[in-house]
Design an enzyme around this catalytic site. Structure first.
Site, short mmCIF file in Angstrom:
data_model
loop_
_atom_site.label_atom_id
_atom_site.label_comp_id
_atom_site.label_asym_id
_atom_site.label_seq_id
_atom_site.Cartn_x
_atom_site.Cartn_y
_atom_site.Cartn_z
N ALA A 66 0.74 -1.01 0.36
CA ALA A 66 -0.07 0.28 -0.09
C ALA A 66 1.03 1.32 -0.08
CB ALA A 66 -1.14 -0.12 1.21
N ARG B 104 -22.33 -4.24 17.26
CA ARG B 104 -24.22 -4.52 18.26
C ARG B 104 -23.30 -5.26 19.13
NH1 ARG B 104 -28.22 -6.65 15.38
NH2 ARG B 104 -26.97 -8.75 15.28
N ARG C 210 -14.26 -6.81 21.59
CA ARG C 210 -13.00 -6.19 22.36
C ARG C 210 -12.04 -7.68 22.46
NH1 ARG C 210 -16.80 -3.09 25.57
NH2 ARG C 210 -17.07 -1.61 25.11
N LYS D 153 -24.02 -6.15 -0.87
CA LYS D 153 -24.80 -6.48 -1.74
C LYS D 153 -25.64 -6.74 -2.28
CE LYS D 153 -24.09 -10.87 0.09
NZ LYS D 153 -23.28 -11.46 0.25
N GLU E 217 -15.47 -5.04 -3.94
CA GLU E 217 -14.94 -6.57 -4.63
C GLU E 217 -15.65 -7.08 -3.17
OE1 GLU E 217 -13.59 -8.11 -7.12
OE2 GLU E 217 -12.52 -6.81 -7.58
N GLY F 142 -20.97 -20.81 8.66
CA GLY F 142 -20.36 -18.75 8.02
C GLY F 142 -21.41 -18.53 6.45
N ASP G 79 -30.08 -13.20 -3.21
CA ASP G 79 -28.51 -13.18 -3.56
C ASP G 79 -27.83 -13.04 -4.44
OD1 ASP G 79 -26.24 -11.87 -1.18
OD2 ASP G 79 -25.35 -14.08 -2.61
N LYS H 174 -26.16 -9.70 -6.37
CA LYS H 174 -24.24 -9.95 -6.88
C LYS H 174 -24.28 -9.66 -8.44
CE LYS H 174 -22.73 -12.67 -3.68
NZ LYS H 174 -22.23 -14.16 -2.97
N GLY I 260 -16.69 -17.09 2.65
CA GLY I 260 -15.86 -16.85 3.86
C GLY I 260 -15.29 -16.22 4.78
P1 NDP Z 1 -22.21 -11.80 10.35
O1 NDP Z 1 -24.10 -11.89 10.93
O2 NDP Z 1 -21.16 -12.74 10.58
O3 NDP Z 1 -22.03 -9.67 10.99
C1 NDP Z 1 -22.12 -8.92 11.40
C2 NDP Z 1 -21.74 -8.21 11.86
O4 NDP Z 1 -22.84 -7.19 12.54
C3 NDP Z 1 -22.04 -8.91 13.64
O5 NDP Z 1 -21.12 -8.63 14.28
C4 NDP Z 1 -23.46 -8.09 14.83
O6 NDP Z 1 -23.25 -7.85 15.95
C5 NDP Z 1 -23.38 -6.57 13.45
N1 NDP Z 1 -23.99 -6.10 13.18
C6 NDP Z 1 -25.78 -6.00 12.95
N2 NDP Z 1 -26.37 -5.34 12.66
C7 NDP Z 1 -26.06 -4.25 13.08
C8 NDP Z 1 -26.72 -2.86 14.11
N3 NDP Z 1 -27.42 -2.46 13.24
N4 NDP Z 1 -25.76 -2.37 14.56
C9 NDP Z 1 -24.39 -2.60 15.06
N5 NDP Z 1 -24.09 -4.18 14.76
C10 NDP Z 1 -24.31 -4.74 14.11
O7 NDP Z 1 -22.36 -11.43 8.62
P2 NDP Z 1 -21.48 -11.23 7.88
O8 NDP Z 1 -20.32 -11.31 8.51
O9 NDP Z 1 -20.84 -12.59 7.20
O10 NDP Z 1 -22.23 -10.46 6.55
C11 NDP Z 1 -21.80 -8.77 6.73
C12 NDP Z 1 -21.94 -9.00 5.24
O11 NDP Z 1 -21.12 -9.26 4.72
C13 NDP Z 1 -23.38 -8.82 4.50
O12 NDP Z 1 -23.47 -7.51 3.69
C14 NDP Z 1 -23.19 -10.09 4.21
O13 NDP Z 1 -23.86 -9.85 2.84
C15 NDP Z 1 -21.61 -9.70 3.35
N6 NDP Z 1 -20.98 -11.19 2.87
C16 NDP Z 1 -20.68 -12.11 3.42
C17 NDP Z 1 -19.71 -13.05 3.49
C18 NDP Z 1 -19.55 -14.20 4.35
O14 NDP Z 1 -18.60 -14.73 3.84
N7 NDP Z 1 -20.41 -14.16 5.30
C19 NDP Z 1 -19.49 -13.29 2.00
C20 NDP Z 1 -19.33 -11.79 1.25
C21 NDP Z 1 -20.14 -11.11 1.93
P3 NDP Z 1 -23.59 -9.36 16.58
O15 NDP Z 1 -22.62 -10.18 16.70
O16 NDP Z 1 -24.03 -8.96 17.68
O17 NDP Z 1 -25.09 -10.02 15.75
N1 HSE Z 2 -23.82 -15.93 1.59
C1 HSE Z 2 -23.30 -15.29 0.72
C2 HSE Z 2 -22.85 -16.85 -0.98
C3 HSE Z 2 -22.13 -14.75 0.91
O1 HSE Z 2 -23.33 -17.49 0.12
O2 HSE Z 2 -22.46 -16.90 -1.36
C4 HSE Z 2 -21.04 -14.46 0.36
O3 HSE Z 2 -21.26 -13.44 -0.55
#
Ligand code: NDP
Ligand code: HSE
Length: 440
Positions: A40, A52, A58, A112, A136, A194, A208, A212, A309
């Protein structure tokens, strides 16, 4: 004595959400810190997390990373240059992203759904404020398909894109067809790993993949994301027996997302489809994604990699952060236009009529009597639907038609349903683009 080189200031990142994607992003940024810095040209520091359940974050982050429970406070925080949105959802995420942009911060998001539904507003706000929106990670996670379309294939008129872009549904399909697992068991496992969305009906219902596809089409063809124009069908109605019949007919079943330009109109569709078993897309299994792109100069190119993942998604999130850091070192706010076309060139596409789509179709018909098979074939012939492949048992006929328009196959299915002793059990499209890896 030579003066030591000045230390470029760090790019300060604030992370919203600490789930699968958020925690993976933290892990990659810390684990690969030195290499990322070397590439970078400056350190990329995670200065703040807002989520949340703050205790979870932490327990993982270093003591000097502030952990907040108010995402909005992070979105406007003066010590954040770029907000990474990894919360998911479209309401709160939209508000936070727009707030971050209004405060002059760049945004990187894996969401997305947010961009497919509110992309026009978000990209426009970012343009007006002179900041960038990196996404991306939102499409096919570890595959750099946004970069490929926006930069590597920049010279091309894109003719079509056909891909498997949902890891969860591909995992479910693979488990059902190869391991004989039930739909419910395979989906529960994808959730536990996950891969699935918070609402997994988005994965198996095709929503979904539609999100995309709307983004891919925006970059490939140069217009705002058109989620409303995507024809969507999911994998939730598929029966185990159709995997067997498809295999006997030389095909695999995949959930495909297809964007195709024909006669100036754009066709956008997500649906399960039979693809030739020896095609590259048929061999994309498990949570993997595979995307084929046909450019008028490049020919067909194909991209394969993890479709869901934690660290796999983080790989793409961090790539967007590095792009930002590099642009900033060169005095540019935004390196490449978000959708790959300059603002004045973005135009809403003309969307094709779905009823005019011409494809082959797979039909499975249950027969009360074996003689019903002849009746089915006669009816299809009378209605101008050619049959190119078929296999009949005592009570089942599985066949593949020649190319016919949607409107014609719909009329033929209505006629078959009116026959005594015949029930149409399945109809799936057959996608020949999936077998087009020879560049043709
Ligand atoms: P998770 O549910 O694992 O994580 C979401 C996180 O956001 C949690 O820490 C949750 O807190 C926090 N959160 C949700 N809503 C709030 C809110 N209103 N205020 C504060 N914190 C909040 O989801 P993912 O990490 O799997 O997915 C996140 C995004 O990434 C989504 O848009 C998903 O479509 C996208 N994504 C996911 C992929 C995957 O492989 N999982 C791949 C590519 C994209 P808490 O722990 O308390 O619920
Ligand atoms: N739920 C999505 C999938 C995560 O299974 O493809 C990646 O975008």
């Amino acid at each position: 004595m030579q003066a030591s080189p000045p230390h470029p200031p760090a790019l300060r990142a604030g992370l919203l959400g600490f789930g699968v994607v958020g925690s993976g992003t933290h892990s990659v940024l810390t684990g690969n810190r030195d290499t990322i810095r070397a590439r970078a040209g400056c350190p990329i520091e995670l200065t703040m997390v807002a989520t949340r359940t703050a205790s979870r974050a932490r327990a993982s982050v270093q003591a000097d990373v502030a952990v907040l429970d108010d995402p909005m406070a992070l979105a406007r925080h003066p010590e954040v240059d770029v907000v990474i949105e990894a919360m998911g959802g479209t309401t709160h995420a939209r508000a936070c992203v727009l707030e971050a942009i209004a405060h002059g911060k760049h945004v990187v998001t894996a969401n997305k759904a947010l961009l497919a539904e509110h992309g026009e507003e978000i990209f426009e706000s970012a343009r007006a404020r002179g900041v960038s929106v990196g996404f991306e990670a939102a499409v096919a996670v570890s595959i750099p398909i946004v970069k490929a379309l926006r930069e590597g294939l920049v010279a091309n008129e894109i003719e079509w894109i056909a891909g498997i872009v949902n890891g969860t549904s591909n995992y479910v399909l693979t488990q059902m067809s190869a391991a004989g697992r039930s739909f419910a068991d395979a989906l529960a496992e994808a959730q536990a790993l996950g891969y699935a969305e918070a609402d997994p009906t988005l994965d198996v219902g095709g929503g979904d993949a539609a999100h995309k596809l709307a983004l891919l089409a925006a970059i490939a063809f140069g217009g705002p994301p058109r989620l409303d124009a995507v024809h969507v069908e999911g994998i939730d109605g598929l029966q185990a027996t159709d995997f067997l019949h498809a295999r006997r007919l030389g095909h695999a079943i995949k959930l495909l997302a297809v964007a195709q330009r024909a006669e100036g109109a754009l066709q956008l569709r997500v649906h399960p489809a039979l693809v030739p078993r020896d095609s590259l897309l048929a061999r994309v299994d498990g949570r993997m994604n595979g995307i084929m792109v046909k450019g008028n100069a490049s020919g067909v190119t194909m991209y394969w990699g993890a479709g869901a993942g934690s660290r796999e998604t983080a790989s793409a999130v961090v790539a967007d952060l590095v792009d930002l850091a590099r642009a900033r070192r060169q005095g540019a706010q935004v390196a490449v236009p978000a959708l790959g076309f300059h603002d004045a060139a973005l135009q809403p596409p003309r969307v094709g009529v779905f009823a005019g789509l011409c494809l082959r179709h797979y039909l499975r018909v249950a027969l009360d009597q074996p003689e019903g098979g002849a009746q089915v074939l006669e009816t299809l012939a009378r209605l101008g639907v050619p049959v190119t492949q078929g296999a009949q048992g005592r009570h089942t006929l599985a066949l593949i038609t020649g190319e016919v328009a949607e409107s014609r196959i719909t009329a033929a299915l209505d006629a078959l349903r009116a026959l005594d002793g015949v029930q149409v059990k399945a109809r799936l499209r057959v996608e020949d683009l999936a077998g087009a890896a020879d560049g043709g």
